[in-house]
Design a protein around this motif. Sequence first.
Motif, PDB file in Angstrom:
ATOM      1  N   VAL A  81       2.102  -6.632  18.301  1.00 24.15           N
ATOM      2  CA  VAL A  81       2.548  -5.381  18.934  1.00 24.15           C
ATOM      3  C   VAL A  81       3.990  -5.519  19.409  1.00 24.15           C
ATOM      4  CG1 VAL A  81       2.220  -3.866  20.932  1.00 24.15           C
ATOM      5  CG2 VAL A  81       0.235  -4.620  19.595  1.00 24.15           C
ATOM      6  N   ALA A  82       4.302  -6.631  20.051  1.00 24.59           N
ATOM      7  CA  ALA A  82       5.656  -6.845  20.576  1.00 24.59           C
ATOM      8  C   ALA A  82       6.690  -6.825  19.458  1.00 24.59           C
ATOM      9  CB  ALA A  82       5.706  -8.168  21.338  1.00 24.59           C
ATOM     10  N   ILE A  83       6.390  -7.450  18.339  1.00 20.99           N
ATOM     11  CA  ILE A  83       7.337  -7.483  17.217  1.00 20.99           C
ATOM     12  C   ILE A  83       7.508  -6.096  16.622  1.00 20.99           C
ATOM     13  CG2 ILE A  83       7.654  -8.339  14.863  1.00 20.99           C
ATOM     14  CD1 ILE A  83       6.331 -10.979  15.860  1.00 20.99           C
ATOM     15  N   TYR A  84       6.405  -5.387  16.420  1.00 15.84           N
ATOM     16  CA  TYR A  84       6.487  -4.043  15.845  1.00 15.84           C
ATOM     17  C   TYR A  84       7.322  -3.095  16.710  1.00 15.84           C
ATOM     18  CZ  TYR A  84       3.376  -3.899  11.763  1.00 15.84           C
ATOM     19  OH  TYR A  84       2.835  -4.040  10.514  1.00 15.84           O
ATOM     20  N   LEU A  85       7.187  -3.206  18.019  1.00 12.08           N
ATOM     21  CA  LEU A  85       7.835  -2.237  18.905  1.00 12.08           C
ATOM     22  C   LEU A  85       9.269  -2.614  19.278  1.00 12.08           C
ATOM     23  CD1 LEU A  85       4.912  -1.301  21.343  1.00 12.08           C
ATOM     24  CD2 LEU A  85       5.713  -0.070  19.311  1.00 12.08           C
ATOM     25  N   ASP A  86       9.699  -3.818  18.933  1.00 11.62           N
ATOM     26  CA  ASP A  86      11.041  -4.276  19.324  1.00 11.62           C
ATOM     27  C   ASP A  86      12.051  -3.917  18.227  1.00 11.62           C
ATOM     28  OD1 ASP A  86      13.324  -5.549  20.158  1.00 11.62           O
ATOM     29  OD2 ASP A  86      12.313  -7.420  20.728  1.00 11.62           O
ATOM     30  N   SER A  94       6.827 -13.147  11.157  1.00 15.20           N
ATOM     31  CA  SER A  94       5.827 -12.430  10.376  1.00 15.20           C
ATOM     32  C   SER A  94       4.580 -12.212  11.212  1.00 15.20           C
ATOM     33  CB  SER A  94       5.471 -13.205   9.095  1.00 15.20           C
ATOM     34  OG  SER A  94       4.983 -14.499   9.409  1.00 15.20           O
ATOM     35  N   VAL A  95       3.955 -11.053  11.006  1.00 12.73           N
ATOM     36  CA  VAL A  95       2.703 -10.692  11.671  1.00 12.73           C
ATOM     37  C   VAL A  95       1.626 -10.654  10.597  1.00 12.73           C
ATOM     38  CG1 VAL A  95       1.483  -8.927  13.003  1.00 12.73           C
ATOM     39  CG2 VAL A  95       3.939  -9.308  13.382  1.00 12.73           C
ATOM     40  N   TRP A  96       0.491 -11.346  10.837  1.00 13.06           N
ATOM     41  CA  TRP A  96      -0.570 -11.477   9.832  1.00 13.06           C
ATOM     42  C   TRP A  96      -1.737 -10.564  10.211  1.00 13.06           C
ATOM     43  CZ3 TRP A  96       0.230 -14.121   5.327  1.00 13.06           C
ATOM     44  CH2 TRP A  96       1.491 -14.717   5.246  1.00 13.06           C
ATOM     45  N   HIS A  97      -1.822  -9.441   9.505  1.00  6.82           N
ATOM     46  CA  HIS A  97      -2.767  -8.378   9.872  1.00  6.82           C
ATOM     47  C   HIS A  97      -4.237  -8.787   9.886  1.00  6.82           C
ATOM     48  CE1 HIS A  97       0.728  -5.684   8.521  1.00  6.82           C
ATOM     49  NE2 HIS A  97       0.677  -5.652   9.826  1.00  6.82           N
ATOM     50  N   PRO A 147     -12.519   1.652  21.567  1.00 12.30           N
ATOM     51  CA  PRO A 147     -11.320   2.003  20.794  1.00 12.30           C
ATOM     52  C   PRO A 147     -11.079   0.997  19.679  1.00 12.30           C
ATOM     53  CG  PRO A 147     -10.692   0.936  22.836  1.00 12.30           C
ATOM     54  CD  PRO A 147     -12.188   1.127  22.910  1.00 12.30           C
ATOM     55  N   ASN A 148     -10.196   1.349  18.771  1.00 15.49           N
ATOM     56  CA  ASN A 148      -9.928   0.486  17.623  1.00 15.49           C
ATOM     57  C   ASN A 148      -8.444   0.590  17.267  1.00 15.49           C
ATOM     58  OD1 ASN A 148     -10.012  -1.039  15.290  1.00 15.49           O
ATOM     59  ND2 ASN A 148     -11.849  -0.044  14.485  1.00 15.49           N
ATOM     60  N   ARG A 149      -7.631  -0.047  18.048  1.00 14.70           N
ATOM     61  CA  ARG A 149      -6.176   0.054  17.883  1.00 14.70           C
ATOM     62  C   ARG A 149      -5.659  -1.039  16.951  1.00 14.70           C
ATOM     63  NH1 ARG A 149      -7.145   0.846  23.480  1.00 14.70           N
ATOM     64  NH2 ARG A 149      -6.876   3.021  24.109  1.00 14.70           N
ATOM     65  N   HIS A 150      -6.155  -1.027  15.721  1.00 13.27           N
ATOM     66  CA  HIS A 150      -5.741  -2.021  14.725  1.00 13.27           C
ATOM     67  C   HIS A 150      -4.274  -1.802  14.337  1.00 13.27           C
ATOM     68  CE1 HIS A 150      -5.901   1.103  11.630  1.00 13.27           C
ATOM     69  NE2 HIS A 150      -7.059   1.475  12.141  1.00 13.27           N
ATOM     70  N   LEU A 151      -3.713  -2.817  13.699  1.00 15.36           N
ATOM     71  CA  LEU A 151      -2.309  -2.749  13.285  1.00 15.36           C
ATOM     72  C   LEU A 151      -2.160  -2.593  11.770  1.00 15.36           C
ATOM     73  CD1 LEU A 151      -0.593  -5.442  15.563  1.00 15.36           C
ATOM     74  CD2 LEU A 151      -0.862  -2.984  15.935  1.00 15.36           C
ATOM     75  N   THR A 152      -3.215  -2.150  11.110  1.00 15.26           N
ATOM     76  CA  THR A 152      -3.186  -2.026   9.651  1.00 15.26           C
ATOM     77  C   THR A 152      -2.052  -1.146   9.159  1.00 15.26           C
ATOM     78  OG1 THR A 152      -5.543  -2.477   9.440  1.00 15.26           O
ATOM     79  CG2 THR A 152      -4.506  -1.222   7.652  1.00 15.26           C
ATOM     80  N   PHE A 153      -1.753  -0.077   9.873  1.00 15.55           N
ATOM     81  CA  PHE A 153      -0.670   0.826   9.479  1.00 15.55           C
ATOM     82  C   PHE A 153       0.635   0.533  10.209  1.00 15.55           C
ATOM     83  CE2 PHE A 153      -4.216   3.931   8.475  1.00 15.55           C
ATOM     84  CZ  PHE A 153      -4.091   3.779   7.104  1.00 15.55           C
ATOM     85  N   GLY A 154       0.691  -0.583  10.926  1.00 22.38           N
ATOM     86  CA  GLY A 154       1.886  -0.882  11.688  1.00 22.38           C
ATOM     87  C   GLY A 154       1.869  -0.165  13.023  1.00 22.38           C
ATOM     88  N   LEU A 155       3.060  -0.016  13.600  1.00 25.50           N
ATOM     89  CA  LEU A 155       3.185   0.568  14.933  1.00 25.50           C
ATOM     90  C   LEU A 155       4.628   0.998  15.127  1.00 25.50           C
ATOM     91  CD1 LEU A 155       1.116   0.856  17.306  1.00 25.50           C
ATOM     92  CD2 LEU A 155       2.113  -1.214  18.278  1.00 25.50           C
ATOM     93  N   GLY A 189       2.066   7.319   5.202  1.00 24.79           N
ATOM     94  CA  GLY A 189       0.896   7.808   4.482  1.00 24.79           C
ATOM     95  C   GLY A 189      -0.424   7.533   5.180  1.00 24.79           C
ATOM     96  N   ALA A 190      -0.380   7.200   6.480  1.00 28.55           N
ATOM     97  CA  ALA A 190      -1.602   6.844   7.207  1.00 28.55           C
ATOM     98  C   ALA A 190      -2.635   7.967   7.182  1.00 28.55           C
ATOM     99  CB  ALA A 190      -1.260   6.464   8.650  1.00 28.55           C
ATOM    100  N   ALA A 191      -2.202   9.202   7.404  1.00 27.90           N
ATOM    101  CA  ALA A 191      -3.145  10.327   7.417  1.00 27.90           C
ATOM    102  C   ALA A 191      -3.801  10.506   6.052  1.00 27.90           C
ATOM    103  CB  ALA A 191      -2.428  11.604   7.842  1.00 27.90           C
ATOM    104  N   LEU A 192      -3.025  10.325   4.998  1.00 23.39           N
ATOM    105  CA  LEU A 192      -3.561  10.455   3.645  1.00 23.39           C
ATOM    106  C   LEU A 192      -4.598   9.366   3.375  1.00 23.39           C
ATOM    107  CD1 LEU A 192      -3.532  11.693   0.812  1.00 23.39           C
ATOM    108  CD2 LEU A 192      -1.593  10.205   0.260  1.00 23.39           C
ATOM    109  N   ALA A 193      -4.294   8.134   3.732  1.00 29.99           N
ATOM    110  CA  ALA A 193      -5.234   7.032   3.512  1.00 29.99           C
ATOM    111  C   ALA A 193      -6.523   7.254   4.290  1.00 29.99           C
ATOM    112  CB  ALA A 193      -4.588   5.706   3.917  1.00 29.99           C
TER     113      ALA A 193
END
Length: 412
Positions: free
Chosen positions: A62-67, A319-322, A344-352, A359-363
């Motif tokens: 999360v920290a890497i994605y948001l920085d 690198s972040v390993w999903h 809740p299910n706040r996975h990082l599959t689609f990033g952040l 394309g998250a909504a489509l998937a």
Amino acid sequence: MTVNANEVNLNELDLADPDLYTPPDAGLGVLHHLQEHRPVFWNARRGGGPSFWAFTKYADGVAIYLDKTNFTSERGMQVGQTESAARAAAGKMLIVTDGRHSQLRDVMNPALTPRVVRRLETAMRETVGGMLEENARKDSFDFVDTVAGRLPLSVICQLLGVPRADWDLMIQWTRTAFGSAATDEVISDAEKAEANANIFAYYADLLAERRGNLGDDVISVLIRGRIDGEPLTDEEILLNINGLITGGNETTRHASAGAVIALVENPGEWRRLREDRSLIPTAVEEVLRWTAPSLNVMRTALRDTRIGGQTVRAGERVSVWHPAVNRDEDAFPDARRFDVGRTPNRHLTFGLGRHLCIGAALARFELRVLLEELTSRVTRMELTGPVKRLRSNLMWGVDRVPVHLELDHAGH
């Protein structure tokens, strides 16, 4: 599974080795070992290429994605990608763009609105339902080749305005380009390069054709798009088409195939889902958490910073390993259990953050349709042979899932 510490030689481990993800546990044992014993791991490349820090804890991901201050995606966004290849697309392709990211996203968003996605629902259901009905009569069939691969590819082809007659060709080229083989063969680098060249050449021709005959497809939307009053170049359009193919086809294909494996291996969750289809929205999120099709994401440090207690120097890659962060017990209670009702299910599959998958909504919609069709039509699923894992350090998925299905003909 969790690998015993004695089974992992960290001095020889290279997470960028694609062979690490082909055994039945798909590398999870190694990733779980790192998460428990070395959650911040310096991965020295063994076969050449840039070394990198590997992070397997959810909070660090999360920290890497948001920085967006200390890290950039413009020098490569996945392990194994060379800096020269990344720089060639930097600022032009959405996933390797920082400064113009929001502007490129604004250009592409109209092509992927919920209204556009819903317009494709009937075709999605016909594709899934038709393939299930046709193949359930067989003792065994490959779910990847017949259903999981065809649903997302048919959707992307419709969005891009690819003629129906060319869909099978697109399936063949994209599978080869990403190293996916239905047989036991290994796709060579030369074959991957040729397939990628064929895809680019095809879409270059389609782009030229569309410039003289605009429609409401994604290519036309990109042609009409403007950034600071200037149109996108052909190169920018083609690079972003390629990004859509990767995200829209490969990600959903592996998530769909992984959903079937998870439901077969967890029969209680399959019964639970069939008996209570109101759980499908949460089941979609659990499938995404569990399958984590994009194996890793990479960033490069712009300046010295600290993540997970580790100082990362300017110029070093992180690198972040999903598959690991999505199974972190500190973030997901009972994380190594597949639970269709997880919330809740706040996975990082689609990033952040700003790089959240466009394309998250489509998937999610495609997976919802798949689960709805499966639960309404199929009474029983079973694997009829070994699953073949994908040999890749980019995508975490499967090439072959042999199954037998029994249909509920009372409702159809």
